[in-house]
Scaffold this motif. Structure first.
Motif: not given
Length: 189
Positions: A131-133, A137-139, A108-110, A114-116
């Motif tokens: 997994e993310s870049d 905790n901000t999700l 997903r592009i947030l 990027l969130l995978q």
């Protein structure tokens, strides 16, 4: 050369002649062995759903132990494990909800980056993780809480050499002979 050919032909003729004739008497029967203990019948292939939350406490991963979820499920090292995420829902022409499943990994592009949603597995268990870049905790809770995953275990011999579209959950379920109505859902929270 003629002697070698004659010798070879003679041996070949002797071989064919010696293989014919009346059948000999049957041999003696052996002793009966000791009966073994009956085992538990394992299931060949299965589909089931799990529901879980991704939290900082579980390091944003959901652990699935196959024997705890489906005790009779027998997974072999060569079997194929596919995991789908319930991505969305729509309605058919009659207003009946229809699930939209996507094969992992899914990205997903947030706004944060990027969130995978991804997974790995053994023949004993699977781990579904984020997994993310960016800082997970901000999700928002919509990306982490009450996430529904469908796990399909396909026997290796069923998949080998087939043209099965593994991204299509309907095709996978048809191949396994599994109907939507019999899929069990386990809440891991």
């Amino acid at each position: 050369m003629k002697k070698a050919t004659l010798l070879f032909a003679s041996l070949l003729t002797l071989l064919f002649i010696s293989c014919t004739g009346p059948e000999g008497p049957p041999g003696f029967d052996g002793y009966d062995g000791v009966d073994g203990q009956d085992g538990i019948d394992g299931e060949i292939g299965n589909v089931f759903d799990v529901v879980g939350d991704f939290t900082a406490e579980n390091e944003y991963q959901i652990f699935v132990d196959f024997n705890e979820i489906v005790p009779s499920l027998e997974v072999f090292e060569n079997d194929v494990i596919l995991i789908y995420i319930l991505w969305d829902q729509t309605e058919d022409n009659d207003g009946v909800p229809v699930d939209i499943w996507r094969l992992l990994p899914q990205t997903r592009i947030l706004d944060q980056g990027l969130l995978q949603y991804n997974y790995d597995h053994t023949f004993l268990d699977a781990s579904i993780f984020l997994e993310s870049d960016f800082d997970l905790n901000t999700l928002p809770t919509g990306d982490t809480d009450e996430q529904i995953f469908r796990i399909a275990v396909l026997p290796a011999n069923l998949v080998a050499g087939s043209k099965l579209d593994q991204s299509n959950i309907t095709a996978v379920m048809q191949t396994l002979g599994v109907e939507e109505s019999i899929i069990s859902r386990v809440n891991l929270n």
